[in-house]
Design an enzyme around this catalytic site. Structure first.
Site, mmCIF file in Angstrom:
data_model
loop_
_atom_site.group_PDB
_atom_site.id
_atom_site.type_symbol
_atom_site.label_atom_id
_atom_site.label_comp_id
_atom_site.label_asym_id
_atom_site.label_seq_id
_atom_site.Cartn_x
_atom_site.Cartn_y
_atom_site.Cartn_z
ATOM 1 N N SER A 15 2.500 -19.668 6.687
ATOM 2 C CA SER A 15 2.370 -19.780 5.234
ATOM 3 C C SER A 15 1.510 -20.979 4.828
ATOM 4 O O SER A 15 1.667 -22.086 5.344
ATOM 5 C CB SER A 15 3.750 -19.900 4.586
ATOM 6 O OG SER A 15 3.613 -20.093 3.189
ATOM 7 N N LYS A 66 11.184 -9.733 -0.671
ATOM 8 C CA LYS A 66 10.890 -9.624 -2.101
ATOM 9 C C LYS A 66 11.831 -8.665 -2.827
ATOM 10 O O LYS A 66 12.156 -8.881 -3.996
ATOM 11 C CB LYS A 66 9.429 -9.212 -2.312
ATOM 12 C CG LYS A 66 8.431 -10.291 -1.902
ATOM 13 C CD LYS A 66 7.008 -9.887 -2.230
ATOM 14 C CE LYS A 66 6.024 -10.979 -1.828
ATOM 15 N NZ LYS A 66 4.633 -10.649 -2.206
ATOM 16 N N ALA A 128 -0.187 1.809 -2.028
ATOM 17 C CA ALA A 128 0.899 2.111 -2.976
ATOM 18 C C ALA A 128 2.183 1.404 -2.567
ATOM 19 O O ALA A 128 3.274 1.817 -2.975
ATOM 20 C CB ALA A 128 1.119 3.618 -3.055
ATOM 21 N N GLY A 129 2.072 0.345 -1.774
ATOM 22 C CA GLY A 129 3.236 -0.423 -1.363
ATOM 23 C C GLY A 129 3.527 -1.556 -2.320
ATOM 24 O O GLY A 129 3.062 -1.567 -3.469
ATOM 25 N N LYS A 156 3.063 8.914 -2.846
ATOM 26 C CA LYS A 156 3.460 7.565 -3.256
ATOM 27 C C LYS A 156 2.563 7.056 -4.381
ATOM 28 O O LYS A 156 3.036 6.399 -5.319
ATOM 29 C CB LYS A 156 3.406 6.613 -2.061
ATOM 30 C CG LYS A 156 4.479 6.891 -1.008
ATOM 31 C CD LYS A 156 4.443 5.846 0.097
ATOM 32 C CE LYS A 156 5.542 6.103 1.120
ATOM 33 N NZ LYS A 156 5.535 5.105 2.218
ATOM 34 N N TYR A 217 -7.069 -12.168 3.936
ATOM 35 C CA TYR A 217 -8.143 -13.134 4.160
ATOM 36 C C TYR A 217 -8.149 -13.544 5.623
ATOM 37 O O TYR A 217 -7.123 -13.475 6.308
ATOM 38 C CB TYR A 217 -7.987 -14.359 3.256
ATOM 39 C CG TYR A 217 -6.699 -15.116 3.447
ATOM 40 C CD1 TYR A 217 -6.589 -16.132 4.387
ATOM 41 C CD2 TYR A 217 -5.581 -14.815 2.676
ATOM 42 C CE1 TYR A 217 -5.402 -16.821 4.574
ATOM 43 C CE2 TYR A 217 -4.386 -15.506 2.847
ATOM 44 C CZ TYR A 217 -4.308 -16.502 3.790
ATOM 45 O OH TYR A 217 -3.140 -17.179 3.971
#
Length: 272
Positions: A15, A66, A128-129, A156, A217
């Site tokens: 992260s 999430k 579509a996630g 989806k 990225y």
């Protein structure tokens, strides 16, 4: 005592959030500290509870938590409610405010940093996630002419179309469903770039002045960005700007101050 914030996920060692928020806090002279927390896959709620009990003020949430953060929140912003996923938690008294800053980060990067307006544009969103779901409403709020959602399994994408059709002109299909369209902005929200893969796209889908935007990225252009450049896209961008802008949106939610993002984007690019 410094106010305590962190990013929580599994894995988490990769992260960039600690680097970004440390830069924000130094720039804005905020008395805060920011760490990375590795939570067990079955221990998200316990880890969050421990962090709060130790005086933690807020968390950024990354994969795979999430949805759990969404369920844990006692109050949700509109964009988190629509996205059905939370990437930012703010703790106030007994309340847990859940927000999703991904879409705002994407829109700010495209419109402010890249200087490309979204109004009246033809936009293709690939995927579509969760990454796609979180940016649809903020994109539609910019009043594009059309937002096409394309996914390998079109059902989806069609489900998302039904969810957001009242918010704007939304169409859906698979990656080859729009062979006659020329899109002004094509956004890759799939995980293909993580595996050096490329979703199957018509070669002539890019308008003459198109922006190709990959949410991923790396130190060199992804296969999607190379494909876009080879097929006429004029503007290319990866997800570093979005990463910093969504972090700035979290920082603003927590501290009430909007940091300058361009120096931090430059810092991040110099280290990748």
């Amino acid at each position: 005592m410094l106010d305590s914030y962190a990013v929580i996920g599994n894995p988490i060692s990769h992260s960039k959030s600690p680097l970004i928020h440390t830069a924000f806090s130094q720039q804005t002279h905020q008395s805060m500290q920011y760490a990375a927390i590795l939570a067990p896959l079955d221990g998200f709620q316990t880890t969050v509870s421990n962090f709060r009990q130790q005086g933690g003020k807020g968390l950024n949430v990354t994969v795979p938590f999430k949805l759990e953060a969404y369920q844990l929140s006692t109050r949700l912003t509109e964009r988190a409610t629509i996205a059905q996923a939370v990437n930012t938690l703010k703790f106030e008294n007994d309340e847990i405010l859940g927000d999703n800053t991904d879409g705002a980060g994407l829109v700010r990067d495209i419109t402010l940093n890249l200087g490309i307006p979204l109004a009246t544009k033809r936009i293709l969103l690939m995927g579509a996630g969760g990454a796609a779901r979180g940016v649809i409403l903020p994109l539609l709020q910019q009043k594009p002419f059309m937002l096409a959602i394309a996914n390998r399994t079109p059902d989806k994408a069609e489900a998302l179309q039904q969810q957001f059709v009242s918010c704007g002109n939304v169409v859906a299909g698979d990656f080859m469903s729009f062979p006659d369209e020329r899109f002004d902005i094509i956004i890759n929200a799939t995980s293909a770039s993580l595996h050096n893969a490329l979703p199957e796209l018509p070669a002539h889908i890019f308008a003459a002045d198109a922006l190709a935007y990959d949410m991923m990225y790396s130190h060199e252009p992804t296969r999607f960005l190379k494909f876009a450049q080879q097929n006429g896209a004029r503007h290319l961008a990866d997800g570093i700007g979005m990463l910093v802008e969504q972090a700035a949106e979290s920082f603003f939610l927590w501290r009430g101050i909007r940091p300058r993002t361009k120096p931090v984007i430059a810092l991040l690019k110099s280290q990748i």
